[in-house]
Write an enzyme that holds these catalytic residues in place. Structure first.
Site, PDB file in Angstrom:
ATOM      1  N   TRP A  26       0.834  -1.207   0.000  1.00  0.00           N
ATOM      2  CA  TRP A  26       0.000   0.000   0.000  1.00  0.00           C
ATOM      3  C   TRP A  26       0.870   1.259   0.000  1.00  0.00           C
ATOM      4  O   TRP A  26       0.399   2.350  -0.284  1.00  0.00           O
ATOM      5  CB  TRP A  26      -0.965   0.012   1.199  1.00  0.00           C
ATOM      6  N   ASP A  27       2.155   1.080   0.274  1.00  0.00           N
ATOM      7  CA  ASP A  27       3.110   2.191   0.270  1.00  0.00           C
ATOM      8  C   ASP A  27       2.996   2.992  -1.034  1.00  0.00           C
ATOM      9  O   ASP A  27       3.143   4.216  -1.036  1.00  0.00           O
ATOM     10  CB  ASP A  27       4.550   1.666   0.355  1.00  0.00           C
ATOM     11  N   LYS A  35       3.251   1.886  16.368  1.00  0.00           N
ATOM     12  CA  LYS A  35       4.353   1.697  15.415  1.00  0.00           C
ATOM     13  C   LYS A  35       4.402   2.830  14.393  1.00  0.00           C
ATOM     14  O   LYS A  35       5.452   3.339  14.046  1.00  0.00           O
ATOM     15  CB  LYS A  35       4.163   0.363  14.695  1.00  0.00           C
ATOM     16  N   GLN A  36       3.239   3.183  13.871  1.00  0.00           N
ATOM     17  CA  GLN A  36       3.221   4.204  12.825  1.00  0.00           C
ATOM     18  C   GLN A  36       1.882   4.923  12.818  1.00  0.00           C
ATOM     19  O   GLN A  36       0.896   4.403  13.347  1.00  0.00           O
ATOM     20  CB  GLN A  36       3.481   3.573  11.463  1.00  0.00           C
ATOM     21  N   GLU A  73       0.732  -1.622  13.112  1.00  0.00           N
ATOM     22  CA  GLU A  73       0.796  -3.092  13.203  1.00  0.00           C
ATOM     23  C   GLU A  73       1.165  -3.582  14.603  1.00  0.00           C
ATOM     24  O   GLU A  73       1.294  -4.787  14.809  1.00  0.00           O
ATOM     25  CB  GLU A  73       1.794  -3.626  12.172  1.00  0.00           C
TER      26      GLU A  73
END
Ligand code: BGC
Length: 778
Positions: free
Chosen positions: A357-358, A601-602, A488
């Site tokens: 998906w990046d 995480k993000q 995640e």
């Protein structure tokens, strides 16, 4: 963090041989042209620490899946862009001694990647065990003009001896992937040929049956003059070479030109591929090294003209941003809609060169603003072409009636990822693919994309979301259970705010797109709904109910959206409370401890507020930023860029700069201790976003009924004297330069451009510029 790369505005330089960091240098010195790529390996033999890497775009192998506990629905394989034939190899033997930097003293070593002109150069003096001193200078590149070709100029000079030197340029196809799951070889030999000073080998991938023909041709010069030489052809299994022994005098330079071509059956008929390789070789040898290099320099100059970013007052930052732009351009050129952008590009094996998906969430805006429109369009068409597989993927998981679930990781449209919490649950990726369509149409104004391709994808994704949510009697709302959001470090959660939001947004955008397409081309709309059996009234009635009644968890007291239901039950604490030495937590804590912790995480909620910023006011963003930023560990390289953009928007300049620094030199300084695996190519697009959308404040605003317009809110970080970036918008090429005191917008195109600069409308005539004072702005 390592600091051994010399800072320079245009070059990545390793001065002195850093043997222990060799695999890091190989990653950062990678070369590529969108079709071919390779790590910055040595041409001569090297028995030290190295990861040999040559890659041919789109040529992959389905490596059999390895998992502990097989779950129904897992994919059978993980597709890997293969480590392909090594075409750079040139063995040098001097009277029974081999040149191997692992076994000799090395002086004056310098390896330099020239980003301005697109080549890799290396020079050193090797002192062999016998005391012989040999000077070597090599220069090579993957041509962006002849994108199936690469070329090397390898010069040797004995400094204190006369000798017969044996030179063996070769192509080695006996290559294995270091990350192969079952240690299998992926290549079979089809045929090989050798001739005077040239050799060809054709290899075929097992299972996928791709053919790759690799050829080399050698020319030799002594004292600046091309010479004839005796060559001995050598053939082993999957290996071809030409060996030549030359009289070399002290102080005399012998130059070996090695021309190489790599053709794949993606573009050629396997029956004639070797013949085509020979013809391609003739073309490039006729051109010659100097002309090819000249063309390379010109082609790179053209690219930089379109997308350079100039930072005045900080060489480290300047080098960092150019490195990111350079690597993105090396990875994807948009020439071929079958190709995409692997998280490591052509710089290593990790992530297998597959699509994540990046691409949609991070890379698309870079190509939208810096390249021809067709480049971004090809990224979208790639997903359109894989729609059938996405529908099959949905079917495998039990969805029906044309519902598409795009894969988390893919090469040809089939899912390759095999961890249940990601494969089955990280479904937000589907939303990013819908968002990319919106982003593209909004930026380019190409609404016909919706007619030709976009709407079909949107309807299929919307069908998935409509089936994936369900009605909760208890809540009297639609809910989505058992998902993993972008963060995640949380799995199998209920009602991840980001996923629920992007799902409902996709449904809304699909309705909008249907209305648009009906107006643009009613006939095509009719054809489409027949072909996909779309029952508009019935399906859209459900969609409207979901939009209205989707559950979006929030905490009214704090005024924040909740990453997922139950988030507030966690023991909330800032990242600064994590004891020193325990970060990154993924290398120090058990998975169980990570999952139970509040650490993120993000960007997750903040990712949503970034995508859909027009739907939230600044105070909402501030509250959510203040709540989530302190708990975010940024252990995905894709995270700091989003926080940097948000911090810029909120006027938190120090924070924006701190976050930017974490992305800009991530690989050059080996920030996460993992650059040896390859560079973080997709997060490089994030760095660009932090500059252009963050410091530059680039947005495209679409007001109801009106055409979208370009908006800029630039500022120059306090640490720099000025920042200048170029963007393309519609048919215009603009340069925006911001200092601490003013902003200049230069319009390179013939047509006038109207935009909004710090809330004021501005029209800049063709081939003109305007400067606006920043006085009074914070
Ligand atoms: C990130 C994902 C990303 C993947 C590939 C993971 O660490 O969490 O969001 O898609 O890396 O870059």
């Amino acid at each position: 963090m390592k600091n051994y790369i010399t800072q320079d505005p245009w070059c990545i330089i390793e001065e002195g041989f850093h043997r222990d960091y060799n695999e890091i240098s190989e990653s950062v010195m990678s070369l590529g042209n969108g079709r071919l790529g390779q790590r910055g390996n040595f041409e001569e033999k090297f028995t030290g620490k190295t990861l040999q890497g040559n890659y041919v775009a789109g040529v992959y192998y389905p490596d059999k899946t390895r998992v502990g506990w097989w779950k129904n629905g897992y994919p059978e394989y993980f597709a890997k862009v293969l480590n392909a034939a090594n075409w750079i190899g040139i063995d040098i033997d001097i009277e029974y001694e081999s040149l191997d930097l692992n076994h000799c003293e090395v002086r004056n070593f310098r390896r330099e990647l020239n980003m301005q002109e697109g080549y890799l150069e290396r020079s050193f003096v090797a002192i062999l065990k016998s005391g012989k001193e040999l000077q070597v200078n090599s220069k090579r590149f993957c041509s962006i003009v002849d994108d199936e070709a690469g070329v090397i100029r390898y010069a040797i000079k004995p400094l204190n001896f006369d000798a017969k030197i044996t030179i063996t340029p070769y192509i080695d196809g006996a290559i294995r992937n270091r990350d192969a799951n079952y240690d299998e070889t992926f290549w079979d030999e089809v045929r090989k040929e050798t001739g005077y000073g040239e050799a060809y080998i054709e290899l075929r991938t097992r299972k996928t049956g791709f053919h790759v023909a690799t050829g080399m041709a050698i020319e030799i010069e002594q004292d600046g003059v091309k010479i004839d030489y005796q060559s001995q052809p050598i053939k082993y299994e999957k290996y071809v070479a030409n060996r030549m022994t030359l009289d070399c005098r002290q102080g005399q330079e012998t130059v070996i030109y090695k021309y190489a071509v790599n053709l794949s059956s993606l573009n050629y008929d396997p029956d004639t591929i070797l013949l085509e390789a020979r013809q391609s070789m003739q073309r490039i040898t006729r051109k010659g090294f100097d002309k090819m290099l000249f063309e390379q320099m010109q082609a790179w100059a053209d690219k930089w003209k379109m997308n350079d970013i100039i930072i005045d007052g900080d060489v480290a930052a300047q080098q960092g941003i150019r490195f990111n732009i350079f690597q993105l351009n090396q990875t994807y050129t948009g020439e071929d809609e079958r190709l995409n952008i692997g998280p490591k590009g052509f710089t290593g094996e990790k992530y297998g060169g597959s699509t994540y998906w990046d691409t949609e969430a991070y890379c698309l805006p870079f190509y939208l603003s810096t390249a021809d429109q067709k480049v971004a369009k090809n990224l979208l068409v790639y997903r359109y072409k894989q729609l059938g597989k996405a529908i099959e993927n949905g079917q495998k998981l039990g969805f029906r009636a044309g519902a598409a679930l795009y894969p988390m990781v893919t090469m040809n449209g089939e899912e390759c990822h095999n961890e249940w919490e990601i494969t089955f649950e990280e479904i937000h990726r589907n939303g990013a693919i819908a968002y990319a369509i919106y982003d593209y149409v909004r930026y380019t104004g190409d609404e016909h994309y919706l007619v030709e391709y976009g709407l079909e994808v949107l309807i299929a994704i919307s069908r998935f979301w409509s089936q994936r949510v369900h009605w909760s009697q208890a809540k009297q709302q639609y809910v989505m259970l058992g998902v993993t959001g972008p963060n995640e470090y949380e799995n199998n959660v209920n009602n991840n705010w980001y996923t629920n939001y992007i799902a409902a947004w996709t449904l809304r955008y699909t309705i909008e797109a249907i209305e648009k397409v009906k107006v643009l081309d009613a006939e095509k709309y009719g054809d489409l709904i027949d072909r996909i059996h779309f029952r508009e009234e019935k399906e859209m009635a459900t969609v409207r109910q979901i939009i209205e009644k989707i559950y979006l968890p929030k905490d009214d007291e704090r005024g924040v959206f909740l990453q997922q239901e139950g988030f507030l039950d966690k023991d909330l604490m800032p990242v600064t409370d994590i004891p020193k030495g325990q970060r990154p937590i993924n290398q120090h804590w058990s998975w169980d401890r990570i999952l139970r912790s509040c650490f993120i995480k993000q960007a997750d909620v903040l990712q949503g507020l970034y995508f859909f910023e027009d739907e939230f006011d600044t105070e909402t963003l501030r509250r959510n930023f203040d709540f989530y930023e302190p708990m975010t560990v940024h252990e995905s390289s894709l995270s700091p860029c989003v926080h940097s953009i948000q911090a810029s928007k909120l006027g938190m300049r120090e924070k924006a700069y701190e976050m930017y620094l974490r992305t800009a030199r991530l690989d050059l300084d080996d920030y996460n201790n993992d650059t040896e695996d390859g560079c973080h190519i997709t997060s490089m697009a994030g760095t660009w976003l932090a500059v252009v959308k963050g410091f530059g404040g680039l947005r495209v605003e679409q007001e109801q009924g009106a055409d979208s317009q370009l908006v800029l809110n630039p500022y120059c970080p306090d640490q720099w004297q000025s920042l200048a970036f170029k963007i393309r918008f519609r048919s215009a090429l603009l340069q925006i330069t911001t200092t601490q005191t003013d902003i200049t917008v230069k319009n390179f195109s013939a047509q006038p451009v109207t935009l909004k600069l710090h809330d004021k409308a501005l029209t800049i005539k063709g081939q003109n510029q305007q400067t606006v004072s920043l006085k009074g702005k914070s």
